[in-house]
Motif scaffolding. Structure first.
Motif, PDB file in Angstrom:
ATOM      1  N   GLY A 388       0.820  -1.206   0.000  1.00 22.30           N
ATOM      2  CA  GLY A 388       0.000   0.000   0.000  1.00 22.30           C
ATOM      3  C   GLY A 388       0.850   1.250   0.000  1.00 22.30           C
ATOM      4  O   GLY A 388       0.590   2.205  -0.737  1.00 22.30           O
ATOM      5  N   PHE A 389       1.894   1.226   0.788  1.00 17.90           N
ATOM      6  CA  PHE A 389       2.812   2.359   0.903  1.00 17.90           C
ATOM      7  C   PHE A 389       3.456   2.669  -0.457  1.00 17.90           C
ATOM      8  O   PHE A 389       3.520   3.814  -0.899  1.00 17.90           O
ATOM      9  N   ASN A 391       2.315   1.482  -3.369  1.00 13.45           N
ATOM     10  CA  ASN A 391       1.254   1.658  -4.367  1.00 13.45           C
ATOM     11  C   ASN A 391       0.878   3.110  -4.570  1.00 13.45           C
ATOM     12  O   ASN A 391       0.443   3.493  -5.645  1.00 13.45           O
ATOM     13  N   GLU A 392       1.029   3.901  -3.530  1.00 14.42           N
ATOM     14  CA  GLU A 392       0.648   5.305  -3.654  1.00 14.42           C
ATOM     15  C   GLU A 392       1.397   5.977  -4.802  1.00 14.42           C
ATOM     16  O   GLU A 392       0.895   6.903  -5.424  1.00 14.42           O
TER      17      GLU A 392
END
Lengths: 417, 244
Positions: A388-389, A391-392
């Motif tokens: 997620g980190f 993916n930003e």
């Protein structure tokens, strides 16, 4: 062969068919490199990346002989239509522009016609200027938009061993033209080598250049790339870099916003693990008014991985209405990992908007707890948060196809966690 | 379903739960009310298995001692905590996360994992049932969600994961009447003979919609009074001070 990592001037005699100017230029640069040697941490730009120490620790000898780089078949990407060029150990090997109108572009092996460059203060650039024979030159004529993306396959062959590769690439994009590229590393090498690239990208008025650089394949390579990017009026440059982490991997990126209303956007995301040492260093020079620059660098560090970000924004006195932004975020998963960040602003204009931020910290325990209450174990939760980190950054890629492609390449990378 | 005997919990040498007793049978809905700082959220955290607490006493779920069981396994066994402040998780797509979560729990139950298509069907069905805009599910998990959206998302997760024991930690705080009804509907439509609920709240408001079987007052780490719905009504009039 190198003795004490100094290079004999005879090496330059071996480079055939060069003018006197070129020879002098090479000799001048070689002398400088021999005087200074590989940079160490006493030099401010290298304070977090002691290359001399790294080279001395890992190499007994360096081989500057040109490696025989016969054509190798490359597994082409099937996910989307694309033009491509193949570089084998830096040497231009295969060219395919089947989707384009050939009259609007020129591609050839690189040759240098500019010997006026001042002596740079980065010894690796001197080394490159002294010895580089390989690379490519791509010119896009005015008013031409590439129909398909250009993939640059960077293949490193199995027979590399203690080699130091110096290559030089140049891309020139004419007025109102547009080019998208993907730099992709394909590694077949098994042993240690050094890859030292000098890149020159020139955008004329209103030109657009978009680049995605993916280094997802691990190798024993020690990589250094200096990239000098020049932006004329209203040109737009966007670059996404996804470096893999290597024993040494440094991107030294300079953006010169020379024309009014030019814009550059630089985003990077990396997962660094055991024995990795990676640095991203940027210098954004706002030389003209009304320009924008945006930088976002995200690093996840595991094991004893080390990451560095040195980012400088320079705003010249005439560069009013500059809008510059810089953000570095690091997530540390292990007590042994390290992240160093050095943001710098140097501003001589009085009507500008410049902001920077830098955070580094361990993973958020509350987030892990939240995910675990939903049935995921700790490892799965960490993986989801790490993805997620990173993916930003990936989410900022506009094209769906490209975004999916990058995701598929990178997820494998974090998979090993 | 849940048996708590003489439960004590402390964090950083501070005692918070000081001998709490409560038994919840299958099909029952218990409400716990209490002033700020009485230990309500600690109880929710301890039941879910959050680290950092020193715990003693008896904590049994379906006859099994819970204390040594980690957070994720408790979830897999059917304990669900709806958070008071759901955590924002940037970069993680809500739908993807929900699917991963559902499949983990299904796998633990010995059920087949669902594929994307069936999952989307489930999501659609449950969202319509709850009156939740599906669009929020394609966004990053809880990021930029309004207070109401976050709480509704918790209830949607409850619906999808279909737990045996649901703990709602002040899920009603900060909600408008419509959102409150959504939450209440979510709870009411899930109630059956087998499922149990522990609803932690400050206000009688939510209880009017969900009709608890029992109401307990938690004060200074202990249950000081237990009763039926009338107790909640009394509290609303008199406040907590009189109860002590």
């Amino acid at each position: 062969m190198l003795e004490n990592f100094k290079i004999n001037l005879k090496e330059i005699d071996k480079i055939k068919k060069i003018s006197r100017d070129e020879k002098e230029f090479r000799i001048k640069n070689l002398n400088y490199f021999n005087k200074v040697g590989f940079p160490d941490k006493k030099i401010e730009d290298w304070k977090f990346s002691d290359l001399k120490g790294i080279i001395y620790k890992n190499f007994d000898k360096l081989n500057i002989k040109n490696i025989n780089s016969k054509f190798k078949n490359v597994d082409l990407i099937n996910d989307f239509d694309h033009n491509y060029i193949t570089l084998v150990n830096g040497e231009l090997n295969d060219i395919n522009f089947k989707f384009e109108e050939k009259k609007n572009l020129k591609i050839k092996s690189f040759y240098n016609d500019n010997f006026l460059d001042r002596i740079q203060d980065n010894p690796l650039i001197n080394l490159n200027h002294a010895l580089s024979k390989n690379g490519y030159l791509l010119e896009v004529e005015e008013n031409y938009r590439f129909k398909k993306v250009l993939v640059i396959y960077n293949l490193f062959t199995e027979n590399l061993r203690d080699n130091i590769l110096n290559s030089r690439n140049k891309i020139k994009i004419g007025k109102n033209s547009e080019l998208h590229t993907i730099d992709l590393v394909i590694n077949k090498s098994k042993h240690k080598f050094i890859n030292n690239v000098y890149e020159d990208i020139i955008l004329d008025n209103n030109a657009v250049f978009k680049n995605i650089c993916i280094q997802n394949e691990k190798s024993e390579g020690y990589f250094h790339k200096f990239s000098k990017n020049t932006l004329a009026s209203k040109s737009k440059y966007s670059s996404f870099i996804f470096p893999s982490g290597l024993k040494f991997n440094k991107f030294d990126l300079e953006f010169n916003l020379e024309g009014e209303e030019s814009e550059c956007n630089l985003q990077a995301a990396s997962f660094l693990g055991k024995n990795d040492h990676q640095e991203i260093k940027t210098r954004i020079n706002h030389f003209a008014p009304n320009c924008k620059s945006y930088q976002r660098v995200k690093n996840v560090l595991n094991s004893d991985g080390k990451g560095v970000y040195q980012g400088k924004i320079f705003v010249k006195d005439i560069a009013q209405k500059t809008n510059a932004y810089q953000l570095s975020k690091a997530m540390l998963l292990s007590d042994d990992s390290e992240f160093d960040s050095k943001p710098e602003l140097e501003i001589y204009a009085d009507d500008v908007k410049c902001s920077h931020g830098s955070t580094s910290g361990s993973i958020d325990e509350d987030s892990i707890y939240y995910l675990m209450t939903r049935g995921l174990n700790r490892k799965e939760s960490v993986k989801l948060l790490v993805n997620g980190f990173l993916n930003e950054v990936i989410e900022m890629i506009k094209s769906n196809t490209m975004r999916k492609f990058v995701k598929s390449k990178l997820e494998r990378h974090v998979h090993g966690y | 379903m849940l048996e708590i005997k003489n439960l004590k919990a402390s964090i950083n040498e501070r005692d918070i739960l000081k001998g709490l007793n409560i038994t919840i049978k299958p099909g029952e809905l218990h409400a716990i009310m209490g002033p700020n700082g009485s230990g309500k959220s600690t109880l929710a955290n301890v039941l879910s298995g959050k680290n950092g607490y020193k715990i003693s006493g008896e904590l049994k779920y379906k006859g099994e001692n819970l204390i040594e069981i980690p957070v994720d396994e408790r979830a897999q066994k059917g304990i669900f905590l709806a958070f008071q402040y759901p955590t924002e998780i940037p970069g993680v797509n809500t739908n993807n996360f929900l699917k991963t979560s559902l499949n983990k729990i299904r796998k633990a139950r010995g059920e087949k994992e669902v594929d994307t298509l069936s999952f989307l069907k489930i999501i659609k069905e449950k969202s319509i049932e709850l009156g939740i805009d599906e669009k929020i599910l394609s966004r990053q998990l809880n990021v930029g969600f309004s207070g109401g959206e976050k709480k509704k998302n918790e209830i949607l997760q409850m619906k999808i994961l279909d737990p045996n024991l649901t703990i709602l930690d002040e899920t009603d705080s900060g909600l408008d009447i419509d959102a409150l009804k959504t939450i209440a509907n979510g709870v009411n439509s899930s109630r059956d003979k087998k499922k149990s609920f522990l609803v932690i709240t400050h206000y009688q408001r939510l209880l009017n919609y969900i009709n608890p079987d029992f109401v307990h007052v938690l004060s200074d780490g202990k249950i000081v009074r237990s009763g039926r719905m009338e107790l909640a009504e009394e509290l609303e009039k008199t406040g907590y001070k009189k109860i002590n």
